[in-house]
Scaffold this active site. Structure first.
Site, PDB file in Angstrom:
ATOM      1  N   TYR A 107     -10.599   7.913   6.315  1.00  0.00           N
ATOM      2  CA  TYR A 107     -10.679   6.462   6.234  1.00  0.00           C
ATOM      3  C   TYR A 107     -10.615   5.862   7.638  1.00  0.00           C
ATOM      4  CZ  TYR A 107      -8.910   1.704   5.528  1.00  0.00           C
ATOM      5  OH  TYR A 107      -8.699   0.362   5.586  1.00  0.00           O
ATOM      6  N   ASP A 179      -3.504  12.513   1.841  1.00  0.00           N
ATOM      7  CA  ASP A 179      -3.920  11.230   1.280  1.00  0.00           C
ATOM      8  C   ASP A 179      -4.625  11.525  -0.040  1.00  0.00           C
ATOM      9  OD1 ASP A 179      -5.244   8.859   0.588  1.00  0.00           O
ATOM     10  OD2 ASP A 179      -5.522   8.279   2.676  1.00  0.00           O
TER      11      ASP A 179
END
Length: 384
Positions: A107, A179
């Site tokens: 990200y 994540d």
């Protein structure tokens, strides 16, 4: 009865863990405790452990208990955003001079946190292809304290073997952070595979309705959980009561939503592989995906995120995004509605010029739970 003993089945835990009926009224949904401070039973006599809502709030407590149960962890902590959770974790685990291995696909906000913020207080980082445990091992230095993984990764949908990389990290005395935003605990549970901490953007699938911003940390070790709770209180970026209530509502339907997200995404990925204008489809559910076997081993299904590359380059990819009608052009992901975006100009603009830069001809889909025939038709007209 403890929430931990309600059931081992995810769907039941999602509805009941942390969701104790209100003792005063019997309300089956935890109240929104929109309060900043609490009357104490004498000086230092906290009622139920509550004194000030930065430190603890009953609505947030309900969510944190729910998150810990769903991830199979000992402690869950809810934050104002996913990046707030990441920042708290890094400042708890790291000191100036330490080193972190980060993935070569991640990200953009996570990369920005490392490249522009964490670096300024003396933490070093290097990039590795986390789908290759040998590459992770080669990137580790004597100063490495954390190995950071996204799986599936954002936006290229790479897959990391969590158990294998956990072993590599632990052999070096480092902690593995995963994540789990794309997969959610319904599809994948990193703590059971050896991870030390799980990070979520609760904004995405956990909330599920594009109406809340939040983040979470879940850990298996009680001691680490206490350290994180101390820093959460000291730094203060906590989830508010209404945001906590919204996410708690979202987790109740997570299982049924993820089933539909995954089912729709599989059909869309299959269609895209056969479209003349699509040059590559990135979806771990496809047998030709390089991480397919690992994903099938550690995930229940393959999730609702699909990325693809189109012939004609960056401008052609942007035009596909602009022509979509049922797919909404927008950042973020994981809501019930389908979204389309151009990562290079939108969510991942911060990685341009770095080792994490994404291809200009890439389009990312967050496949929603609409009728899949409408989604397929929309993509076909957008591709032309």
């Amino acid at each position: 009865m403890s929430d931990r003993h309600i059931s081992q089945h995810f769907e039941t835990l999602a509805i009941h863990a942390g969701n104790t009926a209100d003792p005063l009224t019997g309300a089956v949904v935890p109240p929104i405790y929109q309060v900043s401070t609490y009357k104490q039973d004498g000086v230092g006599g906290l009622r139920g452990g509550y004194e000030y809502s930065r430190s603890a709030n009953p609505t947030r407590t309900a969510l944190e208990e729910n998150l810990a149960a769903l991830e199979g962890g000992r402690r869950g902590l809810a934050f104002a955003s996913g990046l707030a959770a990441e920042d708290t974790l890094l400042r708890t685990l790291l000191s100036p001079g330490d080193h972190v291995v980060i993935p070569n696909d991640a990200y953009g906000g996570t990369f920005r946190l490392f490249a522009k913020v964490v670096t300024r207080w003396g933490v070093e980082w290097s990039v590795a292809d986390t789908s290759d445990p040998a590459a992770v091992r080669a990137a580790i230095t004597p100063k490495t304290k954390v190995v950071w993984v996204e799986t599936p990764s954002n936006p290229l949908l790479g897959i990391t073997d969590i158990a294998a990389v956990a072993q590599v990290a632990h052999d070096a005395g480092a902690k593995l952070v995963v994540d789990n935003t794309f997969a959610t605990p319904y599809l994948q549970q990193p703590l059971a595979l050896g991870a030390d901490a799980v990070v979520h953007s609760l904004t995405k699938y956990m909330g599920g309705h594009s109406d809340v911003v939040g983040g979470a940390l879940i850990v298996a070790d009680q001691g680490l959980g206490e350290e994180l709770a101390y820093h959460q209180n000291a730094m203060g970026a906590v989830a508010g009561p209404f945001d906590s209530w919204l996410v708690l509502r979202g987790t109740k339907t997570l299982a049924v939503r993820m089933d539909r997200h995954s089912e729709n995404a599989t059909k869309i990925a299959d269609m895209l592989t056969r479209h003349a204008r699509v040059t590559q489809v990135l979806y771990p559910g496809l047998p030709e995906h390089p991480g397919h076997e690992v994903a099938a081993k550690q995930m229940k299904a393959f999730g609702g995120m699909v990325s693809f590359r189109v012939e004609g380059g960056e401008e052609a990819a942007v035009e596909v995004c602009n022509r979509a009608k049922v797919f909404t052009l927008g950042e973020s992901l994981g809501g019930v509605e389908s979204l389309i975006e151009h990562p290079g100009r939108m969510t991942h603009a911060s990685v341009v010029g770095s080792a994490l830069e994404v291809p200009g001809d890439l389009v990312r889909l967050s496949v929603g739970i609409e009728n899949v025939d409408d989604l397929l038709a929309d993509l076909q007209q957008a591709l032309g």
